[in-house]
Design a protein around this motif. Structure first.
Motif, PDB file in Angstrom:
ATOM      1  N   UNK A 378     -26.488  26.104  21.015  1.00  0.00           N
ATOM      2  CA  UNK A 378     -26.097  27.267  20.238  1.00  0.00           C
ATOM      3  C   UNK A 378     -25.154  27.968  20.633  1.00  0.00           C
ATOM      4  N   UNK A 379     -25.749  28.499  21.955  1.00  0.00           N
ATOM      5  CA  UNK A 379     -24.312  29.456  22.694  1.00  0.00           C
ATOM      6  C   UNK A 379     -23.229  29.276  22.796  1.00  0.00           C
ATOM      7  N   UNK A 557     -23.934  36.150  18.933  1.00  0.00           N
ATOM      8  CA  UNK A 557     -24.298  34.626  18.141  1.00  0.00           C
ATOM      9  C   UNK A 557     -23.711  34.541  16.359  1.00  0.00           C
ATOM     10  N   UNK A 558     -23.131  33.861  16.073  1.00  0.00           N
ATOM     11  CA  UNK A 558     -22.584  33.529  14.889  1.00  0.00           C
ATOM     12  C   UNK A 558     -23.090  33.877  13.598  1.00  0.00           C
ATOM     13  N   UNK A 559     -24.767  34.080  13.981  1.00  0.00           N
ATOM     14  CA  UNK A 559     -25.690  34.630  12.889  1.00  0.00           C
ATOM     15  C   UNK A 559     -25.670  36.588  13.044  1.00  0.00           C
ATOM     16  N   UNK A 560     -24.885  37.359  13.499  1.00  0.00           N
ATOM     17  CA  UNK A 560     -25.193  38.675  13.894  1.00  0.00           C
ATOM     18  C   UNK A 560     -26.773  38.987  14.831  1.00  0.00           C
ATOM     19  N   UNK A 561     -27.227  37.454  15.387  1.00  0.00           N
ATOM     20  CA  UNK A 561     -27.592  37.842  17.152  1.00  0.00           C
ATOM     21  C   UNK A 561     -27.595  38.122  17.923  1.00  0.00           C
ATOM     22  N   UNK A 620     -32.227  37.320  23.055  1.00  0.00           N
ATOM     23  CA  UNK A 620     -32.542  36.947  21.744  1.00  0.00           C
ATOM     24  C   UNK A 620     -33.197  37.867  20.920  1.00  0.00           C
ATOM     25  N   UNK A 621     -31.857  39.351  20.622  1.00  0.00           N
ATOM     26  CA  UNK A 621     -32.046  39.828  19.287  1.00  0.00           C
ATOM     27  C   UNK A 621     -31.495  39.628  18.362  1.00  0.00           C
ATOM     28  N   UNK A 622     -32.436  39.279  17.527  1.00  0.00           N
ATOM     29  CA  UNK A 622     -32.061  39.174  15.906  1.00  0.00           C
ATOM     30  C   UNK A 622     -32.178  40.191  14.878  1.00  0.00           C
ATOM     31  N   UNK A 623     -31.062  40.604  14.718  1.00  0.00           N
ATOM     32  CA  UNK A 623     -29.978  42.270  13.690  1.00  0.00           C
ATOM     33  C   UNK A 623     -31.218  42.004  12.325  1.00  0.00           C
ATOM     34  N   UNK A 624     -31.971  42.685  11.418  1.00  0.00           N
ATOM     35  CA  UNK A 624     -32.207  43.218  10.633  1.00  0.00           C
ATOM     36  C   UNK A 624     -31.608  43.953   9.888  1.00  0.00           C
TER      37      UNK A 624
END
Length: 624
Positions: A378-379, A557-561, A620-624
């Protein structure tokens, strides 16, 4: 902004991976604008692969790797060479050429070529598997065709090329003085300023297109062998065909972003290092070059009918052969599992093309899971803002070791604690820390080079190296010619030597063959930085660690991560940490704050992880 944190830790046996909520990586994806991905035969077969082995490998790729984006199966060099006694990588007279001086598959290994259709049947079989077929080709004209002075095909008439009332032949267009540096008996440039030279190249690449080739790896035209004229003409030919053919350039020795910028719009991938094999020195050498191309904003760049990608070379994992060997896969990868994970993670963070080099017929579960890891792929496919993250620190843990090698650009003698341990390194002459050496002639062939900057202050004898000029006796081969110099020191009666050249610097595999007594710690694949400890028992303070022993990359990442990778280049287990406030410096508009997740210990303002020797950790940092 609150973020949750998950962890992919390459230094642990159990990987905590972040999986995006989707199915097969390549399902419904148009890969034309993504880093190319596939399998190449070189690392496992060198040049000896047969049609049967190639097609068996292609079937494995189709069954197990195609769904992960591995869509190319590429046949590497010398497919036209007969596998008979006396044939090797730079042998002369063993190649199969047609009446027009063009290379054709050797029928002793490629039985379907006996019909005269070249690779047409192989390409048809590969396409039936849903894959794309690639071949390796060399620059210009073969020495064998030059010596035979074969006529040149005019593709417009189907007859010998004529101009100015005469028939043109190979010796009219070949430039013997511009032979391939690493295969001098193999190939030479052609004069592209001549219509006959261009006609010969046209006949070559139209033949490849007629065979059904989808990928061209064009060797001996880049790096030290840079031939922009031939690249430009070939690129123009490929652009005119009625279907896309991916254009790859090699080799990558001495490549810089400045050189690569001349390729704008011409190619789809280009090597930026020397050959990468399964040694830690080769893996570590890619950090600086990957950083430089990311900093130059060339990931990706403008390519032929799409994007272009700096290529860190193939992934030599799994079951392999040796460079230049006349045999197929016969040994396991020499890299530790941590080192393999570091390589795959760096290649993915740098968005390099991923071309697996191991024998896919014997791929083991560990290697398979590594090269198909969903987070890394994915990266590699979709991340952006990829760059080295400089704000990272490291602290070595565990007992002291006698021989700790650390990568550094500083070329100087250094005291560690208050012990007079001294190290010497090779770096750029522009480095101010390289000042302090004096040179004194000791005769016709020797010079004494001494470090006096610090030793005079300490009122002690300086450490001296000795430079010996090469002897050009007719019976003696001097590596890299007149530019070569040999440095050696005599410590406790034992000489240690270092070969270096401004034109061609040794890869780690060459280094092992020539002189392994110095330890390599290079900034690129051409062995820039070399250190040797001149004390038999140096003392290293584990708390005295510069950030040069650890590296880090960051991407979005493409989803904001946000992806953050830590790499430990030290030979000791190291605590690596980075402040979230520093991440905001390279990711504008991100005010990061981490709070505790189930899989990671709570942290207030930083990320940190203990990473094993040569290992890595990926957050991986997932922003919420």
């Amino acid at each position: 902004m609150k973020t949750t944190l998950s962890l992919f830790c390459c230094s642990l046996s159990l990987l905590f991976c972040f999986y995006l909520p989707r199915g097969s990586l390549s399902a419904g994806v148009d890969r034309c604008k993504l880093p190319p991905r596939g399998w190449n035969s070189y690392d496992s077969f060198c040049w000896t692969i047969s049609e049967d082995d190639f097609l068996k490998s292609a079937k494995v790729v189709a069954k197990y790797l195609k769904s992960h984006g591995y869509e190319y199966v590429v046949l590497d060099y010398l497919w036209y060479r007969r596998l008979v006694p006396g044939a090797y990588t730079d042998s002369l007279g063993f190649d199969v050429i047609d009446q027009w001086g063009r290379m054709v598959p050797a029928p002793d290994r490629w039985h379907s070529a006996k019909s005269g259709n070249g690779f047409a049947e192989v390409a048809k079989e590969v396409h039936s598997l849903g894959l794309k077929f690639g071949i390796h080709v060399m620059r210009g004209l073969s020495r064998q065709a030059f010596d035979a002075n074969t006529p040149i095909l005019d593709i417009n008439t189907g007859r010998a090329y004529e101009e100015s009332g005469r028939e043109w032949r190979a010796q009219d267009i070949g430039i013997k003085e511009r032979s391939c540096a690493w295969m001098p008996h193999g190939f030479m440039s052609v004069n592209t300023s001549l219509p006959a030279g261009r006609a010969f190249l046209s006949s070559l690449y139209h033949q490849y297109a007629e065979w059904g080739v989808d990928f061209i790896k064009h060797d001996c035209v880049f790096g030290d062998d840079f031939n922009l004229e031939e690249i430009t003409y070939v690129s123009g030919l490929l652009k005119k065909f009625d279907r896309p053919i991916l254009y790859s350039l090699s080799p990558g020795t001495s490549v810089t972003p400045t050189m690569a910028k001349e390729l704008k719009g011409l190619a789809n991938m280009y090597r930026v290092t020397g050959d990468d094999w399964d040694s830690w020195g080769d893996v570590a050498s890619h950090f600086d070059v990957a950083r430089d191309f990311a900093k130059a904003e060339m990931v990706p760049g403008e390519g032929l009918l799409g994007s272009s990608w700096p290529d860190l070379d193939m992934l030599p994992l799994g079951w392999l052969t040796d460079a230049g060997a006349n045999q197929g896969p016969h040994r396991q990868c020499n890299l530790t599992l941590d080192e393999q994970r570091t390589q795959m993670t760096l290649w993915s963070m740098a968005r390099s093309p991923l071309m697996f080099g191991g024998d896919v017929r014997q791929i083991d579960e560990t290697t398979y899971k590594l090269i198909t890891n969903p987070t890394l792929l994915e990266i590699n496919d979709y991340s952006s803002n990829n760059m080295e993250f400089p704000y990272v620190t490291g602290k070595i843990l565990g007992p002291e070791r006698n021989h700790l090698m650390r990568r550094s650009k500083i070329s100087m003698l250094k005291r560690v604690n208050n012990h007079h341990t001294r190290v010497v390194g090779v770096t750029s002459c522009k480095d101010p820390n390289a000042n302090g050496w004096s040179v004194e002639s000791l005769g016709q062939y020797h010079e004494q080079i001494c470090w006096r900057k610090e030793d005079e202050q300490l009122n002690r004898e300086p450490l001296c190296l000795y430079k010996r000029k090469p002897l050009l006796a007719s019976s003696e081969h001097v590596l890299y010619g007149q530019d070569n110099r040999r440095l050696f020191t005599s410590d406790d009666g034992v000489k240690s030597c270092l070969d270096a050249s401004p034109r061609h610097k040794l890869t780690s595999s060459e280094w092992k063959k020539k002189q392994p007594s110095f330890s390599t710690c290079r900034g690129d694949a051409n062995q820039v930085y070399i250190y040797h400890h001149f004390s038999s028992s140096p003392r290293i303070d584990p708390n005295d660690v510069r950030t040069s022993g650890v590296r880090s990359w960051i991407a979005t990442g493409r989803q904001g991560e946000i992806y953050v990778a830590f790499f430990n280049l030290n030979v000791e287990k190291t605590l690596i940490s980075a402040k979230l406030s520093d991440m905001a410096k390279v990711l504008p508009g991100r005010n990061l704050e981490v709070w505790s997740g189930q899989r990671y210990e709570a942290v207030a303002d930083s990320l940190e992880m203990v990473v094993d020797k040569h290992g890595c950790a990926l957050f991986t940092l997932n922003c919420s």
